[in-house]
Design an enzyme around this catalytic site. Structure first.
Site, PDB file in Angstrom:
ATOM      1  N   PRO A   2       0.822  -1.207   0.000  1.00  0.00           N
ATOM      2  CA  PRO A   2       0.000   0.000   0.000  1.00  0.00           C
ATOM      3  C   PRO A   2       0.854   1.254   0.000  1.00  0.00           C
ATOM      4  CG  PRO A   2      -0.441  -1.358   1.950  1.00  0.00           C
ATOM      5  CD  PRO A   2       0.756  -1.906   1.292  1.00  0.00           C
ATOM      6  N   GLU A   3       0.727   2.041  -1.058  1.00  0.00           N
ATOM      7  CA  GLU A   3       1.390   3.341  -1.130  1.00  0.00           C
ATOM      8  C   GLU A   3       0.306   4.412  -1.058  1.00  0.00           C
ATOM      9  OE1 GLU A   3       4.401   3.415  -4.227  1.00  0.00           O
ATOM     10  OE2 GLU A   3       4.553   1.254  -4.182  1.00  0.00           O
ATOM     11  N   HIS A  95      -5.542 -13.289  10.036  1.00  0.00           N
ATOM     12  CA  HIS A  95      -4.454 -12.430  10.502  1.00  0.00           C
ATOM     13  C   HIS A  95      -4.963 -11.175  11.210  1.00  0.00           C
ATOM     14  CE1 HIS A  95      -1.687 -15.065   8.467  1.00  0.00           C
ATOM     15  NE2 HIS A  95      -2.333 -14.898   7.326  1.00  0.00           N
ATOM     16  N   LYS A 157      21.304  16.534  -2.060  1.00  0.00           N
ATOM     17  CA  LYS A 157      21.649  15.173  -1.633  1.00  0.00           C
ATOM     18  C   LYS A 157      22.703  14.567  -2.542  1.00  0.00           C
ATOM     19  CE  LYS A 157      17.748  13.418   0.947  1.00  0.00           C
ATOM     20  NZ  LYS A 157      18.640  12.939   2.014  1.00  0.00           N
TER      21      LYS A 157
END
Length: 280
Positions: A2-3, A95, A157
């Site tokens: 899931p993004e 789950h 960066k």
DNA sequence: CTATTCTCCTGAGAGC
DNA sequence: TGCTCTCAGGAGAATA
């Protein structure tokens, strides 16, 4: 898996089905699901009892339910987490990790998570955002996201562009799948050094991120039905619309060159060798 | 300080 | 058939 688009689908479902409801009780079925709630599972449950969910919010891949009193129920779905809205008498999922019941007797909110990378916690809000995620950058759909600030930080960066896209403190919401898709759209190789990117190219990259996520969100909406908040990464969209991710040896839709898979950060990176030239 | 690697977890699928 | 191995990957912790 899931993004941002998938989490946004969940947020919308929660906004529709959980907003305004009072929590009757919480049950933690697996302690790992609340490992980031430092006061423990019992305190987590006690903290939620009697609280009313005000709305459903999201930044990047995190979502949270403000509860009043300056606190929120904060969640991250991890790899396999689902937030399901199901009738209170539904059978327990294999789950199931955390279960919330409501005083109106309506559907439960259930956190189901096979691989337990996800988590939930009660956290204080600092301003609009939960304190534990204050270090996360805005996502590219927020008005708080500043393209110029992103471009400047990106070029400062010294790393590869895909690593930077996955760095949630620089831009949030992008994961491995949409990173590959955005790079394909911008015709950028994943290993391109960030300090060599031009401002126009960064603009293309951001446009690619927004386009692919917008498109995914449109199609993600189709996997949601009335009583079921679905976080089903493999439905609809993935079959039809991915251009790079998972398409090893399949032809690039722009030029026909077989898509290549490279090992990257202990996972995969997919790209077109022709459209996305490898840097020297 | 920054950048990178390690670690957590379960189940599907491949290979023998 | 049943075992072992590989892969999937988000993000905080640990390390360089």
């Amino acid at each position: 898996m899931p993004e941002l688009p998938e989490v946004e689908v969940v947020r919308r479902g929660l906004a529709e089905w959980i907003t305004g409801r009072e929590i009757a009780g919480a049950e933690v079925l697996h302690p790992r699901a609340v490992r980031r709630h430092t006061l423990g599972a019992e305190e987590f449950a006690a903290r939620l009892k009697g609280r009313t969910v005000e709305l459903a919010a999201r930044r990047g891949k995190y979502l949270w339910l403000p509860l009043g009193g300056g606190e929120a129920l904060l969640a991250h779905l991890g790899m396999s987490g689902q937030m399901l809205v199901v009738p209170a008498d539904s059978p327990v999922e294999r789950h199931l990790r955390v279960r919330l019941t409501f005083t109106d007797g309506g559907p439960d909110l259930r956190f189901v998570d096979q691989r337990t990378f996800g988590h939930v916690m009660v956290a204080p809000l600092s301003g609009q955002v939960p304190e534990p995620i204050a270090h996360i950058a805005p996502d590219p759909f927020e008005s708080a996201f500043d393209d110029e600030v992103f471009a400047r930080r990106l070029r400062t960066k010294r790393t590869e562009v895909k690593r930077a896209l996955l760095d949630q403190s620089l831009i949030s919401g992008v994961g491995n799948i949409y990173a590959d898709e955005a790079l394909w759209r911008a015709r950028l190789h994943w290993a391109r050094a960030t300090d060599t990117l031009t401002r126009p190219k960064i603009g293309e990259l951001l446009a690619g991120v927004r386009e692919v996520m917008s498109s995914a969100l449109e199609q993600g909406g189709t996997s949601f039905d009335s009583l079921y908040v679905n976080v089903n990464g493999e439905s609809g969209y993935f079959e039809r619309s991915l251009e790079a991710y998972g398409r090893r040896d399949l032809p690039c839709s722009r030029c026909g060159t077989p898509i290549r898979r490279d090992a990257f950060m202990n996972r995969s990176s997919y790209s077109c060798p022709t459209c996305q030239r490898k840097p020297r």
